[in-house]
Enzyme design. Sequence first.
Site, short mmCIF file in Angstrom:
data_model
loop_
_atom_site.label_atom_id
_atom_site.label_comp_id
_atom_site.label_asym_id
_atom_site.label_seq_id
_atom_site.Cartn_x
_atom_site.Cartn_y
_atom_site.Cartn_z
N LYS A 78 46.98 0.40 -63.27
CA LYS A 78 47.12 0.18 -61.83
C LYS A 78 47.88 -1.13 -61.61
CE LYS A 78 44.49 0.39 -57.52
NZ LYS A 78 43.20 0.70 -56.90
N ARG A 134 30.65 12.06 -45.00
CA ARG A 134 30.56 12.91 -46.18
C ARG A 134 29.12 13.13 -46.61
NH1 ARG A 134 35.73 12.37 -49.16
NH2 ARG A 134 34.64 12.35 -51.14
N GLU A 149 29.02 9.37 -51.82
CA GLU A 149 28.25 9.03 -50.63
C GLU A 149 26.97 9.85 -50.49
OE1 GLU A 149 32.47 7.83 -50.07
OE2 GLU A 149 31.52 9.73 -50.65
#
Length: 589
Positions: free
Chosen positions: A246, A362, A334
């Site tokens: 990344k 969610r 979640e």
Amino acid sequence: MQNSILYHINSPKELRLLKQEDLPQLAKELREFIINIVATKEGHLGASLGVIELTIALHYVFNTPEDQLIWDVGHQAYGHKILTERKHNFHTNRRLGGISGFPKREESEYDTFGVGHSSTSISATLGMAIASQLKGKDTHHVAVIGDASIASGMAFEGLNHAGVTNANILVILNDNAIGIDPSVGALKQYLTNVKKGTQKQDNIFEALNFDYSGPIDGHDLNRIISELNRLKTVKGPKFLHIITTKGKGLKQAEENQVKYHAPGKFDANTGNLIPKNKIEQAPKYQDVFGRTIVELAKKNKNIVGITPAMPTGSSLKYMMDEIPDRAFDVGIAEQHAVTLAAGMAAQGLIPFCNIYSTFLQRAYDQIIHDVALQKLPVVFCLDRAGLVGEDGATHHGVFDLSYLNCIPNLIIFAPRNEIELRNIMYTAQLGLDLPIAIRYPRGRGITINWKQPFSKIEIGKGVLLKTGKHIAILSIGTIAKNISHAIKNCDNSNIIAHYDMRFIKPLDHVLLHNILKHHDTIITVEDNTIKGGFGSSILEFISTHNYKNNIKVLGIPDTFIEHGNVIQLQQTIGLDVENLTQYINNILM
């Protein structure tokens, strides 16, 4: 620029005309293009830099947009946007009226599925692949899932189904060991072992009936292209595991991947962040939460903190650093976070479950069935409530008051400032019989001297902020600041009263009766959708008790609000100070 390869590439069709040996130079130029624009315009950075080679290879090998490419966690897709006919307006990325920071179907035929949150790509891609089969079309469907999204339950639901189909689907795992914060959990350890060659157990993806290949170097263009060409000939569900870094191509972004996920403004040449003015500022609401939970937890051993993959964004990182055995990052999960909190509450702990407002959607089933139905006193701290700005429609937290309002046994509170946030957190840990949702915005507050001694808040009680005899403005949350400024600007401010109701549930019935008996016109204001929110609750109260006052409801209109900074967005919907002032003056005329 005119001598560069990228200058002449505006679409994948032009990309596919290049010689393969020219692609590494294109990758270099594409990275520089993103770095130069994000340095001044801001936005997400590290994720897109990490998939430049993969992005080029996918559009080079596959016949996009006929072959369909779906990005998971859409902030990986900057390179994709630039190569798909949006290079010349990429500088408008995340700006009001400009292109979205995430894939968006109505923006481009190359954005085959809208993505703002995570872990949706496998299910969506499988759905598309099955549709193509039913239509008799021989189309390739590719899901790129990265930034820790593979650990989400929905990703595994998609894998589980895809593994028993013969759908032409390729799942590419962009394995960079980090989301916004470092990845966590047993799956992360499994993938680490696979990369090191020390994994002794069976391959989990092969066990799910995927044709697995990898891991391969995600920055080796020739290797990726070769493998993608091979996989085009393989039928059924396929899984390609690539290893990327990344922030690849910018030293600081590689070394500090959390900060350079979305770094703000920086020097494109050196990579160094541009320092901000060191004037004393009010704190970010997330930091008030983070510092306060540490302060409370040091005195109350039953307090625990939970976040789904957002320890830095929510500032639970402070607790994870100081009290690590009582602070939990559960990954992008979640639903699990909410039911984990419910289990802890069932055993007498006081869980502060910190989830962005838009992400709590969610876990709606878990809020209802696992928490509220059982009256378990979970403390939900909803960060990024209201308009969040440049991330746009997928990230605005403008539905929470409405989707929580209809749930029995749930207290709903919105602090108007940092001190109120501290005090409601203090009140919650003293012991409640019901769960509570506390919603607060992204960004900084208004109080420099915010760390005041705690005081208990009486549940269901609003407060009078300003007296007045004719008009009563009822607000909830931090939008009170705009209203206070607007009232001061009004022609006859002395006849305008302002009440901070604080609680949408339970409403302060005593205060409301008093307000409705003594004011002709009532204006409700919220930074939540007007459908089913705070204003709707006031209307229901008025109807129930047969009041005949003149009622006006202001808030987020019944539409998805796009991207732009918060002040600009407030201006477009009339919630900024100037528009509120004009609205109130018109009523006074």
